[in-house]
Scaffold this motif. Sequence first.
Motif, short mmCIF file in Angstrom:
data_model
loop_
_atom_site.label_atom_id
_atom_site.label_comp_id
_atom_site.label_asym_id
_atom_site.label_seq_id
_atom_site.Cartn_x
_atom_site.Cartn_y
_atom_site.Cartn_z
N LYS A 144 -9.69 -0.38 -5.82
CA LYS A 144 -10.02 -1.30 -4.95
C LYS A 144 -10.30 -0.26 -3.73
CE LYS A 144 -7.12 -4.76 -6.55
NZ LYS A 144 -5.99 -5.11 -5.85
N PHE A 145 -9.59 1.14 -3.36
CA PHE A 145 -9.50 2.22 -2.80
C PHE A 145 -11.11 2.83 -2.68
CE2 PHE A 145 -9.75 6.69 -1.36
CZ PHE A 145 -8.50 6.40 -0.07
N ASP A 146 -11.70 2.62 -3.57
CA ASP A 146 -13.31 3.38 -3.73
C ASP A 146 -13.45 2.06 -2.81
OD1 ASP A 146 -12.86 5.70 -4.44
OD2 ASP A 146 -13.37 5.34 -6.92
N GLU A 147 -13.78 0.96 -3.11
CA GLU A 147 -14.46 0.18 -2.96
C GLU A 147 -14.64 -0.30 -1.52
OE1 GLU A 147 -13.18 -3.36 -5.05
OE2 GLU A 147 -13.33 -3.38 -6.10
N GLU A 148 -13.52 0.45 -0.32
CA GLU A 148 -13.55 0.00 0.81
C GLU A 148 -13.78 0.84 1.86
OE1 GLU A 148 -10.41 -2.01 2.47
OE2 GLU A 148 -9.77 -4.00 1.03
N ALA A 149 -14.20 2.29 0.81
CA ALA A 149 -14.43 3.64 1.66
C ALA A 149 -15.40 3.84 2.57
CB ALA A 149 -14.60 5.17 -0.03
N ARG A 150 -15.69 3.79 3.76
CA ARG A 150 -16.74 3.82 4.01
C ARG A 150 -18.07 4.95 3.78
NH1 ARG A 150 -14.83 2.54 9.96
NH2 ARG A 150 -13.84 0.94 9.97
N ILE A 156 -12.35 8.37 -4.41
CA ILE A 156 -11.82 9.22 -4.55
C ILE A 156 -11.19 9.15 -5.62
CG2 ILE A 156 -11.84 11.21 -3.02
CD1 ILE A 156 -8.74 10.17 -1.94
N GLY A 157 -11.55 7.67 -5.95
CA GLY A 157 -10.75 7.19 -7.27
C GLY A 157 -9.73 7.85 -8.11
N GLN A 158 -11.16 8.70 -8.78
CA GLN A 158 -11.43 8.83 -10.12
C GLN A 158 -10.78 10.63 -10.04
OE1 GLN A 158 -15.15 9.82 -10.99
NE2 GLN A 158 -14.66 10.79 -13.24
N TRP A 159 -10.64 11.32 -9.24
CA TRP A 159 -9.55 12.22 -8.86
C TRP A 159 -8.04 11.44 -8.88
CZ3 TRP A 159 -14.48 11.95 -7.00
CH2 TRP A 159 -15.54 13.00 -7.78
N LEU A 160 -7.95 10.69 -7.94
CA LEU A 160 -6.64 10.15 -8.15
C LEU A 160 -6.12 9.37 -9.61
CD1 LEU A 160 -6.71 7.54 -4.92
CD2 LEU A 160 -5.70 10.06 -5.19
N ARG A 254 -2.43 6.00 0.99
CA ARG A 254 -2.15 4.92 1.38
C ARG A 254 -2.97 3.67 0.72
NH1 ARG A 254 -7.76 7.61 3.40
NH2 ARG A 254 -9.13 5.98 3.08
N LEU A 255 -2.53 4.40 -0.99
CA LEU A 255 -2.96 3.51 -1.53
C LEU A 255 -2.08 2.22 -1.47
CD1 LEU A 255 -3.47 5.08 -4.84
CD2 LEU A 255 -5.01 3.96 -3.90
#
Length: 357
Positions: A144-150, A156-160, A254-255
């Motif tokens: 979801k973090f990646d989906e809302e990244a501009r 960076i979801g893969q690294w998280l 932020r997650l």
Amino acid sequence: MELQKIADQRKPLLTPMKDALKLWINGMKGPAETSIDAYRSTSRRIERWADRAGVVYVSDVTPAQLDAWRASWTPDAEVADNRLALATQASLLIRLKSFFYWATAMEYTTRDPTLLLRSITPNHSQTWPLTPDQFVQLLAATYKFDEEARHRTGKIGQWLRAIFLVQRWTGLRVGDVLYCPKSALAGNRLRAVIRKKMNRKPSESLVDFILPDHVVAVLNALPRRPEEHPDYWFWSRRCSPCVNTNKWVRKIDRLNNYLDFKDEDGEPLDFRSHMLRDTFAVEMLLAGMELAKVSKLLTHESVATTERYYAKWTRARRQQLEDEAMLAMQRMGATFTNVQPAQLRSKVRLPATAYIH
């Protein structure tokens, strides 16, 4: 001459707070860099408080002002700078007392305004492991973090997910994970630098950890980010490890915008990366590993530290104790008609591979 003598005596009492804080930090020659970073952070926090309180000179500070500031420290304080967990409050107070003890000795103030401040005892029950379901929710939140990244660089979801998996299966602190170079991984073995031990026992700062196959696969699959150093997964080396950790922690915080965690009493629960260290420890204890061995894996210097933080009677551990008591009584011939072992009542635990998501 007499007036000049009085002026000379008063000169130290007119030392600006900013100047005193700078001298305090510059005089620290003994502690390792990681320790000094904590004092630098405290110095900046004191300076910001002084600006808000209108304090110019060290000698202006009163015990009442500091007591009021201490009282304002809460996790949900109105001023963002005062939003501190209990353990952070305790550490800040210790360093605050250290500064004013030094300032009094330097004659920047005639009396130490922290003498009457009551100490703060951290509530170790704040230690909180994630359930398997919560861990899966955490990994889902990175998508979801990646989906809302501009921008692409914000995805960076893969690294998280890689960071969280390493923490979950090693118990490493997030800063130690971020500090690992790619060369630290050899097969299933990860050699990490425990930065806390660099201050006290440098010879023991290098520690090996064993990673499950699925965690190794996630690390090996990470592409190189243009902003990162080619020899590291999570660090550009253009900043200090401490600054790098702070950058990633802000992203991790932020997650919580995508999570709805609750504790075992149904109260809202904010995610912090240290919960994955808690998860590792508690899961090991629930799997039957002895406390002393878990202590070694966590690189604690004393098993008393492990016991204080992790050997708690949480609901899961109480259920485990109840099961053992029932089995012991059944061996004695006792029967139980209206109750069954907690392990049978509770939901089946997810397999390790479910954590890949």
